[in-house]
Design a protein around this motif. Structure first.
Motif, PDB file in Angstrom:
ATOM      1  N   CYS A 107      -1.707   3.328  -7.239  1.00 53.98           N
ATOM      2  CA  CYS A 107      -3.077   3.832  -7.312  1.00 53.98           C
ATOM      3  C   CYS A 107      -4.032   2.820  -6.698  1.00 53.98           C
ATOM      4  O   CYS A 107      -3.818   1.608  -6.783  1.00 53.98           O
ATOM      5  N   GLY A 108      -5.103   3.344  -6.116  1.00 61.51           N
ATOM      6  CA  GLY A 108      -6.084   2.479  -5.481  1.00 61.51           C
ATOM      7  C   GLY A 108      -7.477   2.740  -5.984  1.00 61.51           C
ATOM      8  O   GLY A 108      -7.849   3.873  -6.290  1.00 61.51           O
ATOM      9  N   GLY A 109      -8.247   1.677  -6.060  1.00 58.30           N
ATOM     10  CA  GLY A 109      -9.646   1.787  -6.465  1.00 58.30           C
ATOM     11  C   GLY A 109      -9.971   0.839  -7.595  1.00 58.30           C
ATOM     12  O   GLY A 109      -9.085   0.234  -8.193  1.00 58.30           O
ATOM     13  N   LYS A 110     -11.247   0.689  -7.819  1.00 57.33           N
ATOM     14  CA  LYS A 110     -11.704  -0.193  -8.903  1.00 57.33           C
ATOM     15  C   LYS A 110     -12.708   0.571  -9.732  1.00 57.33           C
ATOM     16  O   LYS A 110     -13.577   1.236  -9.168  1.00 57.33           O
ATOM     17  N   PRO A 111     -12.636   0.485 -11.030  1.00 54.76           N
ATOM     18  CA  PRO A 111     -11.617  -0.229 -11.793  1.00 54.76           C
ATOM     19  C   PRO A 111     -10.294   0.526 -11.766  1.00 54.76           C
ATOM     20  O   PRO A 111     -10.274   1.728 -11.489  1.00 54.76           O
ATOM     21  N   PRO A 112      -9.194  -0.164 -12.078  1.00 55.47           N
ATOM     22  CA  PRO A 112      -7.885   0.508 -12.054  1.00 55.47           C
ATOM     23  C   PRO A 112      -7.807   1.714 -12.994  1.00 55.47           C
ATOM     24  O   PRO A 112      -6.996   2.603 -12.780  1.00 55.47           O
ATOM     25  N   THR A 113      -8.650   1.753 -14.033  1.00 53.32           N
ATOM     26  CA  THR A 113      -8.614   2.868 -14.980  1.00 53.32           C
ATOM     27  C   THR A 113      -9.311   4.113 -14.444  1.00 53.32           C
ATOM     28  O   THR A 113      -9.290   5.154 -15.102  1.00 53.32           O
ATOM     29  N   ASN A 114      -9.918   4.003 -13.274  1.00 52.12           N
ATOM     30  CA  ASN A 114     -10.561   5.147 -12.636  1.00 52.12           C
ATOM     31  C   ASN A 114     -10.221   5.128 -11.143  1.00 52.12           C
ATOM     32  O   ASN A 114     -11.089   4.906 -10.306  1.00 52.12           O
ATOM     33  N   PRO A 115      -8.946   5.342 -10.803  1.00 52.95           N
ATOM     34  CA  PRO A 115      -8.528   5.199  -9.408  1.00 52.95           C
ATOM     35  C   PRO A 115      -9.137   6.252  -8.489  1.00 52.95           C
ATOM     36  O   PRO A 115      -9.372   7.385  -8.893  1.00 52.95           O
ATOM     37  N   ASP A 116      -9.394   5.827  -7.251  1.00 54.20           N
ATOM     38  CA  ASP A 116      -9.857   6.752  -6.206  1.00 54.20           C
ATOM     39  C   ASP A 116      -8.735   7.698  -5.802  1.00 54.20           C
ATOM     40  O   ASP A 116      -8.978   8.859  -5.477  1.00 54.20           O
ATOM     41  N   VAL A 117      -7.519   7.163  -5.779  1.00 54.56           N
ATOM     42  CA  VAL A 117      -6.370   7.916  -5.293  1.00 54.56           C
ATOM     43  C   VAL A 117      -5.099   7.335  -5.906  1.00 54.56           C
ATOM     44  O   VAL A 117      -5.032   6.142  -6.196  1.00 54.56           O
ATOM     45  N   CYS A 118      -4.103   8.204  -6.113  1.00 54.03           N
ATOM     46  CA  CYS A 118      -2.784   7.764  -6.556  1.00 54.03           C
ATOM     47  C   CYS A 118      -1.734   8.409  -5.658  1.00 54.03           C
ATOM     48  O   CYS A 118      -1.915   9.534  -5.177  1.00 54.03           O
ATOM     49  N   TYR A 119      -0.652   7.671  -5.449  1.00 52.14           N
ATOM     50  CA  TYR A 119       0.483   8.156  -4.676  1.00 52.14           C
ATOM     51  C   TYR A 119       1.735   8.004  -5.521  1.00 52.14           C
ATOM     52  O   TYR A 119       1.880   7.034  -6.257  1.00 52.14           O
ATOM     53  N   TYR A 120       2.649   8.958  -5.382  1.00 51.73           N
ATOM     54  CA  TYR A 120       3.914   8.933  -6.109  1.00 51.73           C
ATOM     55  C   TYR A 120       5.048   8.698  -5.121  1.00 51.73           C
ATOM     56  O   TYR A 120       5.079   9.285  -4.038  1.00 51.73           O
ATOM     57  N   THR A 121       5.975   7.824  -5.495  1.00 49.19           N
ATOM     58  CA  THR A 121       7.195   7.630  -4.719  1.00 49.19           C
ATOM     59  C   THR A 121       8.389   7.721  -5.662  1.00 49.19           C
ATOM     60  O   THR A 121       8.360   7.146  -6.753  1.00 49.19           O
ATOM     61  N   SER A 122       9.380   8.464  -5.251  1.00 52.50           N
ATOM     62  CA  SER A 122      10.603   8.574  -6.045  1.00 52.50           C
ATOM     63  C   SER A 122      11.721   7.757  -5.414  1.00 52.50           C
ATOM     64  O   SER A 122      12.821   7.688  -5.955  1.00 52.50           O
ATOM     65  N   ASP A 123      11.433   7.136  -4.268  1.00 48.84           N
ATOM     66  CA  ASP A 123      12.474   6.432  -3.509  1.00 48.84           C
ATOM     67  C   ASP A 123      12.087   4.989  -3.170  1.00 48.84           C
ATOM     68  O   ASP A 123      12.393   4.503  -2.099  1.00 48.84           O
ATOM     69  N   HIS A 124      11.397   4.345  -4.098  1.00 49.66           N
ATOM     70  CA  HIS A 124      11.027   2.932  -3.980  1.00 49.66           C
ATOM     71  C   HIS A 124      10.342   2.621  -2.653  1.00 49.66           C
ATOM     72  O   HIS A 124      10.793   1.794  -1.863  1.00 49.66           O
ATOM     73  N   TYR A 125       9.246   3.317  -2.413  1.00 46.11           N
ATOM     74  CA  TYR A 125       8.323   3.058  -1.297  1.00 46.11           C
ATOM     75  C   TYR A 125       8.809   3.528   0.071  1.00 46.11           C
ATOM     76  O   TYR A 125       8.203   3.198   1.077  1.00 46.11           O
ATOM     77  N   SER A 126       9.880   4.316   0.143  1.00 43.14           N
ATOM     78  CA  SER A 126      10.291   4.843   1.437  1.00 43.14           C
ATOM     79  C   SER A 126       9.423   6.030   1.849  1.00 43.14           C
ATOM     80  O   SER A 126       9.273   6.298   3.029  1.00 43.14           O
ATOM     81  N   SER A 127       8.874   6.734   0.868  1.00 39.39           N
ATOM     82  CA  SER A 127       7.973   7.856   1.151  1.00 39.39           C
ATOM     83  C   SER A 127       7.000   7.996  -0.021  1.00 39.39           C
ATOM     84  O   SER A 127       7.284   7.526  -1.119  1.00 39.39           O
ATOM     85  N   PHE A 128       5.868   8.613   0.253  1.00 40.63           N
ATOM     86  CA  PHE A 128       4.837   8.808  -0.762  1.00 40.63           C
ATOM     87  C   PHE A 128       4.294  10.219  -0.696  1.00 40.63           C
ATOM     88  O   PHE A 128       4.259  10.831   0.364  1.00 40.63           O
ATOM     89  N   LYS A 129       3.834  10.700  -1.851  1.00 44.53           N
ATOM     90  CA  LYS A 129       3.076  11.955  -1.935  1.00 44.53           C
ATOM     91  C   LYS A 129       1.762  11.631  -2.613  1.00 44.53           C
ATOM     92  O   LYS A 129       1.753  10.955  -3.641  1.00 44.53           O
ATOM     93  N   ARG A 130       0.690  12.120  -2.029  1.00 43.24           N
ATOM     94  CA  ARG A 130      -0.624  11.916  -2.635  1.00 43.24           C
ATOM     95  C   ARG A 130      -0.735  12.824  -3.860  1.00 43.24           C
ATOM     96  O   ARG A 130      -0.454  14.020  -3.771  1.00 43.24           O
ATOM     97  N   VAL A 131      -1.142  12.261  -4.981  1.00 47.99           N
ATOM     98  CA  VAL A 131      -1.220  13.015  -6.232  1.00 47.99           C
ATOM     99  C   VAL A 131      -2.586  13.683  -6.321  1.00 47.99           C
ATOM    100  O   VAL A 131      -3.624  13.032  -6.220  1.00 47.99           O
ATOM    101  N   GLU A 132      -2.552  14.995  -6.516  1.00 50.56           N
ATOM    102  CA  GLU A 132      -3.777  15.774  -6.709  1.00 50.56           C
ATOM    103  C   GLU A 132      -3.932  16.033  -8.205  1.00 50.56           C
ATOM    104  O   GLU A 132      -2.988  16.455  -8.859  1.00 50.56           O
ATOM    105  N   HIS A 133      -5.126  15.813  -8.709  1.00 45.03           N
ATOM    106  CA  HIS A 133      -5.371  16.013 -10.149  1.00 45.03           C
ATOM    107  C   HIS A 133      -5.778  17.442 -10.432  1.00 45.03           C
ATOM    108  O   HIS A 133      -6.405  18.116  -9.787  1.00 45.03           O
TER     109      HIS A 133
END
Length: 133
Positions: A107-133
Motif C-alpha cells: 500500500c502507498g500513501g501517508k499515513p499508512p492507515t489511510n493508503p492512497d492505493v493498495c496492490y495485491y500479489t500472490s506470487d511474491h512481487y512477480s505480478s500485482f493487481k490494484r485493489v479496488e475498494h
C-alpha cells in the motif's frame, strides 16, 4: 588479415549488443504507464486473509509479522514510481505455509492507515493487481 577479421568480429558484436540494449529499453514500460496496465481486483474478491490484512492496515495493526509495515522498495519496478517510503508491504497469511508465504499487500500513501492505493500479489512481487475498494 587477422587484424581485419578481429575488427570485423568486434564491430559485429558491438552492433548486436547495442541492438539488444535498445530493444530491452523499449520493452520496459514507463512507470506512469504501469498503473494504466495493472489489472484490478475488488477487495471483496481477494482471499479472506487479504481482506483481514487490509483491515489491520486501516486499524494500524497490530501485525503478525515484524516485516509488516516496512518500506517496499519497488525494485521490480512493477508499480508506479514513487519516492522511497511511499509503499509499505504487509504479509497476507497463506494457509499451510511455514513461513510468510508469497502473498502480500503493498500500500502507498501517508499515513499508512489511510493508503492512497493498495496492490495485491500472490506470487511474491512477480505480478500485482490494484485493489479496488
Amino acid at each position: 588479415m587477422w587484424s581485419t577479421w578481429c575488427k570485423s568480429v568486434i564491430a559485429s558484436v558491438l552492433v548486436v549488443a547495442a541492438s539488444v540494449q535498445v530493444q530491452a529499453k523499449e520493452s520496459v514500460a514507463a512507470p506512469d504507464q504501469l498503473s494504466a496496465t495493472t489489472e484490478t481486483v475488488a477487495l471483496s474478491k481477494l482471499p479472506r486473509e487479504a481482506q483481514s490484512t487490509h483491515r489491520l492496515i486501516l486499524d494500524g495493526g497490530p501485525f503478525p509479522y515484524d516485516k509488516d509495515g516496512s518500506v517496499f522498495g519497488n525494485r521490480e519496478r512493477l508499480l508506479p514510481a514513487k519516492a522511497r517510503g511511499y509503499y509499505r508491504e504487509y504479509t497476507v497469511r497463506t494457509p499451510g505455509a511455514r513461513n510468510r508465504g508469497a502473498r502480500r499487500l503493498v500500500c502507498g500513501g501517508k499515513p499508512p492507515t489511510n493508503p492512497d492505493v493498495c496492490y495485491y500479489t500472490s506470487d511474491h512481487y512477480s505480478s500485482f493487481k490494484r485493489v479496488e475498494h
